[in-house]
Design an enzyme around this catalytic site. Sequence first.
Site, PDB file in Angstrom:
ATOM      1  N   LYS A 158      48.794   4.425  25.215  1.00  0.00           N
ATOM      2  CA  LYS A 158      48.766   5.261  23.915  1.00  0.00           C
ATOM      3  C   LYS A 158      48.517   4.025  22.976  1.00  0.00           C
ATOM      4  O   LYS A 158      47.884   4.258  21.831  1.00  0.00           O
ATOM      5  CB  LYS A 158      50.100   5.702  23.695  1.00  0.00           C
ATOM      6  CG  LYS A 158      50.269   6.268  22.415  1.00  0.00           C
ATOM      7  CD  LYS A 158      49.820   7.416  21.933  1.00  0.00           C
ATOM      8  CE  LYS A 158      49.909   7.777  20.735  1.00  0.00           C
ATOM      9  NZ  LYS A 158      49.022   8.939  19.796  1.00  0.00           N
TER      10      LYS A 158
ATOM     11  N   GLY B 231      45.815   5.444   7.543  1.00  0.00           N
ATOM     12  CA  GLY B 231      47.506   5.384   7.105  1.00  0.00           C
ATOM     13  C   GLY B 231      47.968   6.497   8.016  1.00  0.00           C
ATOM     14  O   GLY B 231      47.635   6.713   9.120  1.00  0.00           O
TER      15      GLY B 231
ATOM     16  N   CYS C  69      51.141   6.924  12.175  1.00  0.00           N
ATOM     17  CA  CYS C  69      51.223   6.369  13.561  1.00  0.00           C
ATOM     18  C   CYS C  69      50.136   5.204  13.553  1.00  0.00           C
ATOM     19  O   CYS C  69      50.799   4.186  13.844  1.00  0.00           O
ATOM     20  CB  CYS C  69      50.204   7.374  14.501  1.00  0.00           C
ATOM     21  SG  CYS C  69      51.253   8.988  14.774  1.00  0.00           S
TER      22      CYS C  69
ATOM     23  N   GLU D 269      51.575  11.342  23.392  1.00  0.00           N
ATOM     24  CA  GLU D 269      51.043  12.510  22.914  1.00  0.00           C
ATOM     25  C   GLU D 269      49.858  11.900  22.082  1.00  0.00           C
ATOM     26  O   GLU D 269      49.981  10.901  21.193  1.00  0.00           O
ATOM     27  CB  GLU D 269      52.038  13.250  21.867  1.00  0.00           C
ATOM     28  CG  GLU D 269      51.630  14.215  21.377  1.00  0.00           C
ATOM     29  CD  GLU D 269      50.915  15.161  22.225  1.00  0.00           C
ATOM     30  OE1 GLU D 269      51.490  15.816  23.189  1.00  0.00           O
ATOM     31  OE2 GLU D 269      49.721  15.631  22.039  1.00  0.00           O
TER      32      GLU D 269
ATOM     33  N   GLY E  12      36.354   4.510   4.278  1.00  0.00           N
ATOM     34  CA  GLY E  12      37.020   4.977   3.338  1.00  0.00           C
ATOM     35  C   GLY E  12      38.340   3.948   2.734  1.00  0.00           C
ATOM     36  O   GLY E  12      38.146   2.876   2.809  1.00  0.00           O
TER      37      GLY E  12
HETATM   38  P1  NAD Z   1      59.327  12.899  12.938  1.00  0.00           P
HETATM   39  O1  NAD Z   1      59.786  11.764  12.088  1.00  0.00           O
HETATM   40  O2  NAD Z   1      58.324  13.898  12.171  1.00  0.00           O
HETATM   41  O3  NAD Z   1      60.509  13.752  13.612  1.00  0.00           O
HETATM   42  C1  NAD Z   1      61.275  12.930  14.418  1.00  0.00           C
HETATM   43  C2  NAD Z   1      62.346  14.096  14.544  1.00  0.00           C
HETATM   44  O4  NAD Z   1      63.579  13.657  15.505  1.00  0.00           O
HETATM   45  C3  NAD Z   1      62.982  14.321  13.353  1.00  0.00           C
HETATM   46  O5  NAD Z   1      63.305  15.568  13.020  1.00  0.00           O
HETATM   47  C4  NAD Z   1      64.626  13.575  13.537  1.00  0.00           C
HETATM   48  O6  NAD Z   1      65.720  14.591  12.763  1.00  0.00           O
HETATM   49  C5  NAD Z   1      64.729  13.822  15.042  1.00  0.00           C
HETATM   50  N1  NAD Z   1      65.577  12.877  15.480  1.00  0.00           N
HETATM   51  C6  NAD Z   1      66.028  11.845  15.558  1.00  0.00           C
HETATM   52  N2  NAD Z   1      66.900  11.115  16.079  1.00  0.00           N
HETATM   53  C7  NAD Z   1      67.431  12.244  16.833  1.00  0.00           C
HETATM   54  C8  NAD Z   1      68.480  12.281  17.765  1.00  0.00           C
HETATM   55  N3  NAD Z   1      69.087  11.308  18.139  1.00  0.00           N
HETATM   56  N4  NAD Z   1      68.818  13.561  18.280  1.00  0.00           N
HETATM   57  C9  NAD Z   1      67.723  14.614  18.112  1.00  0.00           C
HETATM   58  N5  NAD Z   1      66.996  14.709  17.052  1.00  0.00           N
HETATM   59  C10 NAD Z   1      66.789  13.270  16.479  1.00  0.00           C
HETATM   60  O7  NAD Z   1      58.337  12.286  13.820  1.00  0.00           O
HETATM   61  P2  NAD Z   1      56.877  12.761  14.525  1.00  0.00           P
HETATM   62  O8  NAD Z   1      55.866  12.551  13.388  1.00  0.00           O
HETATM   63  O9  NAD Z   1      56.929  13.911  15.228  1.00  0.00           O
HETATM   64  O10 NAD Z   1      56.551  11.406  15.664  1.00  0.00           O
HETATM   65  C11 NAD Z   1      57.560  11.408  16.745  1.00  0.00           C
HETATM   66  C12 NAD Z   1      57.066  10.309  17.601  1.00  0.00           C
HETATM   67  O11 NAD Z   1      55.844  10.913  18.233  1.00  0.00           O
HETATM   68  C13 NAD Z   1      56.954   9.130  17.059  1.00  0.00           C
HETATM   69  O12 NAD Z   1      57.149   8.054  18.289  1.00  0.00           O
HETATM   70  C14 NAD Z   1      55.267   8.966  16.865  1.00  0.00           C
HETATM   71  O13 NAD Z   1      54.768   7.751  16.951  1.00  0.00           O
HETATM   72  C15 NAD Z   1      54.592   9.882  17.965  1.00  0.00           C
HETATM   73  N6  NAD Z   1      53.635  10.723  17.663  1.00  0.00           N
HETATM   74  C16 NAD Z   1      53.343  11.253  16.460  1.00  0.00           C
HETATM   75  C17 NAD Z   1      52.169  11.759  16.172  1.00  0.00           C
HETATM   76  C18 NAD Z   1      51.749  12.486  14.684  1.00  0.00           C
HETATM   77  O14 NAD Z   1      50.652  12.814  14.657  1.00  0.00           O
HETATM   78  N7  NAD Z   1      52.814  12.583  14.092  1.00  0.00           N
HETATM   79  C19 NAD Z   1      51.148  11.964  17.104  1.00  0.00           C
HETATM   80  C20 NAD Z   1      51.260  11.128  18.379  1.00  0.00           C
HETATM   81  C21 NAD Z   1      52.800  10.793  18.586  1.00  0.00           C
END
Ligand code: NAD
Length: 433
Positions: free
Chosen positions: A207, A260, A263, A151, A256
Site C-alpha cells: 500500500k 493533497g 492519503c 484499500e 498542478g
Molecule cells: P475517516 O477519518 O473518514 O473515517 C474514520 C472513521 O473511524 C471515523 O468515522 C471515526 O469516527 C472512526 N473511528 C475512529 N476510531 C474508532 C473506534 N475506536 N471505533 C469505531 N470507530 C472509530 O478515514 P478514511 O478516509 O475512511 O480512512 C480510513 C483509513 O483508510 C486510513 O488509514 C486511510 O489512510 C485509509 N485509506 C483511505 C482512502 C481514502 O481515499 N480516504 C483510500 C485508501 C485507504
Amino acid sequence: MNIAIVGTGYVGLVTGTCFAEFGVNVVAVDKDQAKIDMLRAGKIPFYEPGLEELVERNVREARLSFSSDIKAAVENSLVILIAVGTPSDDSGAADLTFVREVAASIGRYMNSYKVIVTKSTVPMGTGAMIRRVIEENQVMHRPFSVASNPEFLREGAAIEDFMRPNRIVIGAEDDQAITILKDLYNPLYLIETPIVITDVVTAEIIKYASNSFLATKISFINEMAGLCEAVGADVHQVARGMGLDNRIGNKFLHPGPGYGGSCFPKDIRAILNVARNCGITLRLMTAVSQVNEDQPARMVEKIKAAIGGTLEGKKFSFLGLSFKPNTSDIRESPALRIIRMLLAAGAAVRAYDPAAMDEARSVQTEIEYADDSYDAARGCDALVIATEWNQFRKLDWDKMKAALKEPVVIDLRNVYEPAQMIEAGFRYTAVGR
Ligand code: NAD
C-alpha cells in the site's frame, strides 16, 4: 457470512456498503454516535457519487446496518475489518491510537475464532502489534487470525474502484484467513480480479509503495512543468509524449498545485518515518515530499506574477476547494493551502465548490463563500481554477468576464487551452505551458 467494519469514514462506509451489495451481512460500527444517527436516518456524512443510493438499498434489504455497539458487532462477526483513520502524528508517523483502541475492543469481546483485517493504511509491523494488543485484552482465549487487506479506492470513484479493482491484496498469517477472505471477495474473483496473496508485512508495504510511486509521478511532472516554463516548452505535450510509452503510462502525469487529500501526504510522511526508524533514508521519497511541499508557494508566485506583482489588497476568486473533484474532502487540499498563503499576504478570497463548502466553512472562516462560479468571480481581480470539477470545464467566459474586475485567469489544473483563453480576451496563466 456476517462481517463487521469498524470506522464508517470514506473507506469503511464504501467497503461495508459494497460488501453488503455482494450479499454479505454487514454491520458498520463507529464510535461517533452522531455519525451513526445520521447514517441510520439515511444521510451520508460526505459526498461520494452513487453511495447514497447503494446505502439506502442495502439498508432496506437488511444486509447493512449501523451501530456504535462494538461488543455485539465483534461477537456476531466472523471477519472484522478495521477502517479507522491513521492520521499523521507530530513526528510524521502514522498515529495508530484508533487502531489500537479497536484491537483492544476486539480482544475484550472475542467469543470465537475471528479474522481481524486492516483496511486502514497502517505501517509495516502493525499486524504484529494488533495480534499483541488482542492477546493482551482477551478474556476468552480463542484463536484468531490477523490479515492485511489494504484499500486502493479513490475518493470520487470509490464504488467503481471497489467493485472493479485492478487487484486485491491479501496479506495473512495462515491459510484459514486466506480462504475466508477469498470467499468474502468471491464476487470479484468471478470477474477475474487478480488477487495477490502475501504475508502481512508485505501487504502493508504494498500500500505504501503504491502511494509513494503515484506521488512520485505527480512530483516528477510538477518538476518538469517548472522546467517547461523556464525553457518555453509545453508540459502537456511532454506528458503525452512520455505517457504513450507503455513502460511509463499516461496516468498521474498531470501537473498542478501538488498532491493533497487524506492519503498521499500522510502516507509519504509515514513511510519516511518507518524507514527512519529502520536507519534507512528514503532519498527519493524525501525529494518527492519536498517538491510537493514547495508546490503551493510556487502557485502563489504564479498568481502574484499574473496580477502584477502585489497580492496585498487584491481579491481572488477560487473555483474548487476540495483536494480533487467529486469529493467533499478538503484534508490537505492544495486549494486551501494556497488560499491561506494569499490571506496571509493581505489578499481576500471569494470561493465556490460544488460539494466542499460546508467542510471549508468549518475550518476557514475568512473566505467569502459564493453561490456559484459566476457569483464567486463577482468583483474579483483574478480567477483561480484550483480543482478541476467538471462544471468548471465549460465556463461561460463572457459571463465570467462581466463578473470579474479584471480578465485574469490562473488555471492551476490546466483545464483550458491557452490560445483559446487569450483569444477570449483573458490574461491566462497555466502550469508548465
Ligand atoms: P475517516 O477519518 O473518514 O473515517 C474514520 C472513521 O473511524 C471515523 O468515522 C471515526 O469516527 C472512526 N473511528 C475512529 N476510531 C474508532 C473506534 N475506536 N471505533 C469505531 N470507530 C472509530 O478515514 P478514511 O478516509 O475512511 O480512512 C480510513 C483509513 O483508510 C486510513 O488509514 C486511510 O489512510 C485509509 N485509506 C483511505 C482512502 C481514502 O481515499 N480516504 C483510500 C485508501 C485507504
